[in-house]
Design a protein around this motif. Structure first.
Motif, PDB file in Angstrom:
ATOM      1  N   ALA A  81     -27.821  10.119   1.800  1.00  0.00           N
ATOM      2  CA  ALA A  81     -27.276   8.915   2.435  1.00  0.00           C
ATOM      3  C   ALA A  81     -28.043   8.620   3.720  1.00  0.00           C
ATOM      4  O   ALA A  81     -28.214   9.511   4.556  1.00  0.00           O
ATOM      5  CB  ALA A  81     -25.800   9.104   2.728  1.00  0.00           C
ATOM      6  N   PRO A  82     -28.529   7.386   3.876  1.00  0.00           N
ATOM      7  CA  PRO A  82     -29.290   7.060   5.084  1.00  0.00           C
ATOM      8  C   PRO A  82     -28.391   7.045   6.326  1.00  0.00           C
ATOM      9  O   PRO A  82     -27.254   6.580   6.266  1.00  0.00           O
ATOM     10  CB  PRO A  82     -29.863   5.672   4.799  1.00  0.00           C
ATOM     11  CG  PRO A  82     -29.125   5.143   3.631  1.00  0.00           C
ATOM     12  CD  PRO A  82     -28.478   6.288   2.927  1.00  0.00           C
ATOM     13  N   ALA A  83     -28.900   7.551   7.415  1.00  0.00           N
ATOM     14  CA  ALA A  83     -28.173   7.556   8.677  1.00  0.00           C
ATOM     15  C   ALA A  83     -28.040   6.133   9.208  1.00  0.00           C
ATOM     16  O   ALA A  83     -28.853   5.250   8.885  1.00  0.00           O
ATOM     17  CB  ALA A  83     -28.900   8.433   9.693  1.00  0.00           C
ATOM     18  N   GLN A  84     -27.026   5.932  10.009  1.00  0.00           N
ATOM     19  CA  GLN A  84     -26.811   4.637  10.656  1.00  0.00           C
ATOM     20  C   GLN A  84     -28.040   4.271  11.488  1.00  0.00           C
ATOM     21  O   GLN A  84     -28.620   5.119  12.153  1.00  0.00           O
ATOM     22  CB  GLN A  84     -25.564   4.735  11.555  1.00  0.00           C
ATOM     23  CG  GLN A  84     -25.140   3.430  12.177  1.00  0.00           C
ATOM     24  CD  GLN A  84     -24.565   2.450  11.161  1.00  0.00           C
ATOM     25  OE1 GLN A  84     -24.070   2.842  10.118  1.00  0.00           O
ATOM     26  NE2 GLN A  84     -24.653   1.176  11.464  1.00  0.00           N
ATOM     27  N   GLY A  85     -28.457   3.018  11.419  1.00  0.00           N
ATOM     28  CA  GLY A  85     -29.582   2.549  12.213  1.00  0.00           C
ATOM     29  C   GLY A  85     -30.946   2.830  11.615  1.00  0.00           C
ATOM     30  O   GLY A  85     -31.961   2.623  12.274  1.00  0.00           O
ATOM     31  N   THR A  86     -30.995   3.310  10.368  1.00  0.00           N
ATOM     32  CA  THR A  86     -32.287   3.568   9.732  1.00  0.00           C
ATOM     33  C   THR A  86     -32.654   2.416   8.801  1.00  0.00           C
ATOM     34  O   THR A  86     -31.855   1.502   8.572  1.00  0.00           O
ATOM     35  CB  THR A  86     -32.289   4.899   8.957  1.00  0.00           C
ATOM     36  OG1 THR A  86     -31.292   4.858   7.942  1.00  0.00           O
ATOM     37  CG2 THR A  86     -32.034   6.076   9.908  1.00  0.00           C
ATOM     38  N   PHE A  87     -33.844   2.486   8.261  1.00  0.00           N
ATOM     39  CA  PHE A  87     -34.388   1.401   7.449  1.00  0.00           C
ATOM     40  C   PHE A  87     -34.695   1.870   6.033  1.00  0.00           C
ATOM     41  O   PHE A  87     -34.847   3.057   5.783  1.00  0.00           O
ATOM     42  CB  PHE A  87     -35.665   0.862   8.107  1.00  0.00           C
ATOM     43  CG  PHE A  87     -35.423   0.297   9.472  1.00  0.00           C
ATOM     44  CD1 PHE A  87     -35.087  -1.034   9.639  1.00  0.00           C
ATOM     45  CD2 PHE A  87     -35.503   1.114  10.595  1.00  0.00           C
ATOM     46  CE1 PHE A  87     -34.847  -1.552  10.904  1.00  0.00           C
ATOM     47  CE2 PHE A  87     -35.265   0.615  11.855  1.00  0.00           C
ATOM     48  CZ  PHE A  87     -34.931  -0.727  12.018  1.00  0.00           C
ATOM     49  N   GLY A  88     -34.811   0.907   5.132  1.00  0.00           N
ATOM     50  CA  GLY A  88     -35.122   1.235   3.752  1.00  0.00           C
ATOM     51  C   GLY A  88     -35.700   0.047   3.023  1.00  0.00           C
ATOM     52  O   GLY A  88     -35.800  -1.059   3.571  1.00  0.00           O
ATOM     53  N   ALA A  89     -36.072   0.259   1.767  1.00  0.00           N
ATOM     54  CA  ALA A  89     -36.619  -0.802   0.928  1.00  0.00           C
ATOM     55  C   ALA A  89     -36.577  -0.352  -0.518  1.00  0.00           C
ATOM     56  O   ALA A  89     -36.515   0.843  -0.810  1.00  0.00           O
ATOM     57  CB  ALA A  89     -38.058  -1.135   1.320  1.00  0.00           C
ATOM     58  N   VAL A  90     -36.625  -1.326  -1.390  1.00  0.00           N
ATOM     59  CA  VAL A  90     -36.732  -1.083  -2.826  1.00  0.00           C
ATOM     60  C   VAL A  90     -38.024  -1.749  -3.271  1.00  0.00           C
ATOM     61  O   VAL A  90     -38.353  -2.849  -2.821  1.00  0.00           O
ATOM     62  CB  VAL A  90     -35.508  -1.677  -3.576  1.00  0.00           C
ATOM     63  CG1 VAL A  90     -35.672  -1.525  -5.071  1.00  0.00           C
ATOM     64  CG2 VAL A  90     -34.224  -1.016  -3.108  1.00  0.00           C
ATOM     65  N   ALA A  91     -38.759  -1.088  -4.123  1.00  0.00           N
ATOM     66  CA  ALA A  91     -39.993  -1.650  -4.679  1.00  0.00           C
ATOM     67  C   ALA A  91     -40.066  -1.239  -6.138  1.00  0.00           C
ATOM     68  O   ALA A  91     -39.283  -0.414  -6.610  1.00  0.00           O
ATOM     69  CB  ALA A  91     -41.207  -1.121  -3.908  1.00  0.00           C
TER      70      ALA A  91
END
Length: 167
Positions: A81-91
């Motif tokens: 689970a990503p931490a609060q305030g982090t970034f991500g993307a789907v490709a």
């Protein structure tokens, strides 16, 4: 030689040795990966800006724009689970015949690969904090055809990504 002159010589020699040691440590940092990352280093220097949601080409790198993790639109929840305030993307990626791909990143982020609606476990991992420009490289064994790649937990809104076939 006077005491002050001797101190200057000793300090200069120490500075030269420290600089040489630092340069050797940086080179050794990349050598600490389980497999070569020279291709990624070369590709990252000219990686084109790429929006989240784009297709990643095998044999190329992209400077992927990330979005806040809660807006990334993950196909499946990330394994971590990503931490609060982090970034991500789907490709997306079109996996070549043979099915082996290696995804390398310039910074810290979690990689999930999804094929046929299922998360695929990695087949190998190597991470080094002392290699300039490359943080981790992960290998996956997949079927040829389309796959989704999710990036999550990044601390910055951009991430250089290389998708290659393993050497």
């Amino acid at each position: 030689m006077g005491s002050l002159a001797m101190k200057k010589v000793v300090i200069s020699l120490f500075a030269l040795l420290a600089g040489a040691s630092l340069a050797m440590a940086e080179d050794a940092g990349c050598e600490a990966f389980k497999w070569p990352v020279a291709r990624e280093q070369a590709l990252f220097t000219a990686a084109p800006a790429t929006p989240a949601g784009a297709e990643l080409a095998v044999g190329a790198a992209a400077d992927l724009a990330l979005v806040p993790a809660e807006k990334a639109g993950f196909t499946l929840p990330p394994e971590r689970a990503p931490a609060q305030g982090t970034f991500g993307a789907v490709a997306s990626v079109d996996v070549p015949a043979g099915g082996a791909i290696q995804i390398s990143l310039s910074g810290e982020a979690w990689i999930d690969v999804i094929q046929d609606g299922k998360a695929i476990k990695s087949a190998g991992y190597s991470g080094v904090k002392t290699c300039p420009g490359i943080r981790k490289s992960v290998r996956f064994k997949l079927a040829a055809g389309p796959a989704i790649v999710q990036f999550s937990g990044a601390k910055k809104a951009e991430l250089k990504v290389a998708v290659l076939t393993p050497e």
